[in-house]
Write a protein that holds these residues in place. Structure first.
Motif, PDB file in Angstrom:
ATOM      1  N   ILE A 111     -10.040  21.311 -12.688  1.00 44.95           N
ATOM      2  CA  ILE A 111      -9.264  21.606 -13.892  1.00 44.95           C
ATOM      3  C   ILE A 111      -9.644  22.983 -14.441  1.00 44.95           C
ATOM      4  O   ILE A 111      -8.791  23.810 -14.775  1.00 44.95           O
ATOM      5  CB  ILE A 111      -9.492  20.516 -14.962  1.00 44.95           C
ATOM      6  N   PHE A 112     -10.953  23.249 -14.514  1.00 46.92           N
ATOM      7  CA  PHE A 112     -11.407  24.566 -14.973  1.00 46.92           C
ATOM      8  C   PHE A 112     -10.945  25.654 -14.017  1.00 46.92           C
ATOM      9  O   PHE A 112     -10.540  26.746 -14.447  1.00 46.92           O
ATOM     10  CB  PHE A 112     -12.935  24.581 -15.093  1.00 46.92           C
ATOM     11  N   ASP A 113     -11.002  25.370 -12.714  1.00 42.39           N
ATOM     12  CA  ASP A 113     -10.601  26.372 -11.722  1.00 42.39           C
ATOM     13  C   ASP A 113      -9.137  26.751 -11.868  1.00 42.39           C
ATOM     14  O   ASP A 113      -8.773  27.927 -11.774  1.00 42.39           O
ATOM     15  CB  ASP A 113     -10.869  25.849 -10.307  1.00 42.39           C
ATOM     16  N   ILE A 114      -8.266  25.759 -12.077  1.00 39.24           N
ATOM     17  CA  ILE A 114      -6.838  26.062 -12.188  1.00 39.24           C
ATOM     18  C   ILE A 114      -6.544  26.807 -13.489  1.00 39.24           C
ATOM     19  O   ILE A 114      -5.680  27.689 -13.538  1.00 39.24           O
ATOM     20  CB  ILE A 114      -5.979  24.772 -12.098  1.00 39.24           C
ATOM     21  N   VAL A 115      -7.284  26.494 -14.560  1.00 39.71           N
ATOM     22  CA  VAL A 115      -7.111  27.229 -15.823  1.00 39.71           C
ATOM     23  C   VAL A 115      -7.509  28.691 -15.631  1.00 39.71           C
ATOM     24  O   VAL A 115      -6.787  29.608 -16.041  1.00 39.71           O
ATOM     25  CB  VAL A 115      -7.953  26.585 -16.940  1.00 39.71           C
ATOM     26  N   ILE A 116      -8.645  28.910 -14.965  1.00 35.41           N
ATOM     27  CA  ILE A 116      -9.121  30.277 -14.721  1.00 35.41           C
ATOM     28  C   ILE A 116      -8.126  31.043 -13.853  1.00 35.41           C
ATOM     29  O   ILE A 116      -7.755  32.183 -14.158  1.00 35.41           O
ATOM     30  CB  ILE A 116     -10.498  30.251 -14.047  1.00 35.41           C
ATOM     31  N   ALA A 117      -7.677  30.410 -12.756  1.00 35.37           N
ATOM     32  CA  ALA A 117      -6.748  31.074 -11.840  1.00 35.37           C
ATOM     33  C   ALA A 117      -5.426  31.401 -12.535  1.00 35.37           C
ATOM     34  O   ALA A 117      -4.870  32.496 -12.367  1.00 35.37           O
ATOM     35  CB  ALA A 117      -6.502  30.197 -10.618  1.00 35.37           C
ATOM     36  N   THR A 118      -4.910  30.460 -13.322  1.00 34.99           N
ATOM     37  CA  THR A 118      -3.631  30.671 -14.003  1.00 34.99           C
ATOM     38  C   THR A 118      -3.725  31.817 -15.004  1.00 34.99           C
ATOM     39  O   THR A 118      -2.843  32.688 -15.064  1.00 34.99           O
ATOM     40  CB  THR A 118      -3.191  29.389 -14.720  1.00 34.99           C
TER      41      THR A 118
END
Length: 284
Positions: free
Chosen positions: A234-241
């Protein structure tokens, strides 16, 4: 496997994906796609397909179990097997991972498409338009971190430090950890990507634009391996987005670019595509 099965799986998992990517590369850039428009409608329509497939597979697995079919044929992927030892937690983690990847790659491909679009405009149009588009592309090198960018970089640093500490503890205390949860955690991969992410996140704080892009790509890669703590993907997708979906430029960014290059900005609205005019309106 039979010859037919070998040919079938080769076509399905090799030929078709390569053909899809080649088709995308050839056709990308014909149209400019806005992120704001995409996540209002198209995003949910695209995610509807894997959602319906998930529901179908779970119902099919239940029916096959009742029908006493071979155990290894109940589900196509191990993390969907809610009859297994770690059943529902594994199903939840796997579902989050799949939808995280679905989201990541949608915005990644849109970002690539828009990059191709600008490059096609540079090649196909007159010199005035070329200068204007080059400014919009090159200004990325000089832009300052906005609020969303700072959140993304800080999250990347926190997640990177956490992953590095966890990977070291996992390596040192492996005998203890393996008794708590035994699954193939890719320690070397997570540690490598976390160190790279941490380094480029620090460079991102120093306003290196491409460092932030690298952080976004590394975060997408970590989605595949970072689910040992459920919130990781979840954190990874927030960072990537936030890193890849940060495409608006402030007036101060434009002034910094022009001051650095000592070159006046020439606008001729008739020669600028509609998307460029929209960006110009945003600046106002």
């Amino acid at each position: 496997m039979s010859v037919y099965e070998l040919i079938s799986t080769f076509i399905l998992h090799t030929i078709i994906p390569v053909a899809m990517l080649l088709s995308y590369i050839v056709t990308a850039g014909d149209t400019f796609y806005k992120f704001e428009t995409h996540h209002k409608a198209n995003y949910w329509l695209i995610c509807l397909y894997p959602l319906l497939y998930l529901i179908f597979v779970l119902i099919r697995g239940y029916i096959c179990r009742v029908d006493q079919q071979p155990y290894n044929t109940l589900f196509p992927y191990f993390f969907l097997n809610f009859y297994a030892t770690n059943n529902f937690p594994m199903l939840a983690v796997g579902t989050v991972l799949i939808f995280t990847l679905c989201t990541s790659f949608q915005y990644f491909f849109i970002w690539i498409n828009n990059l191709f679009y600008f490059r096609k405009q540079i090649k196909e149009n007159n010199i005035t338009k070329v200068d204007e588009i080059k400014i919009m592309l090159n200004i990325k090198q000089y832009r300052q971190l906005d609020h969303n960018g700072k959140i993304a970089i800080i999250l990347a640093i926190v997640v990177g430090i956490f992953n590095i500490i966890f990977s070291i503890l996992y390596y040192v205390l492996w005998n203890v950890w393996s008794k708590i949860l035994n699954y193939p955690y890719k320690n070397e991969i997570v540690l490598s990507f976390s160190i790279i992410t941490l380094i480029f996140a620090i460079l991102g704080l120093a306003n290196f634009y491409w460092a932030r892009i690298v952080v976004g790509f590394c975060s997408i890669a970590l989605v595949c391996f970072n689910w040992i703590w459920i919130a990781g993907p979840i954190f990874d997708i927030v960072i990537a987005t936030l890193c890849l979906n940060n495409h608006k430029y402030s007036k101060s960014d434009l002034d910094t670019y022009l001051a650095t290059h000592h070159k006046p900005l020439k606008l001729k609205s008739k020669s600028i595509p509609d998307e460029m005019l929209c960006l110009a309106e945003d600046e106002k």
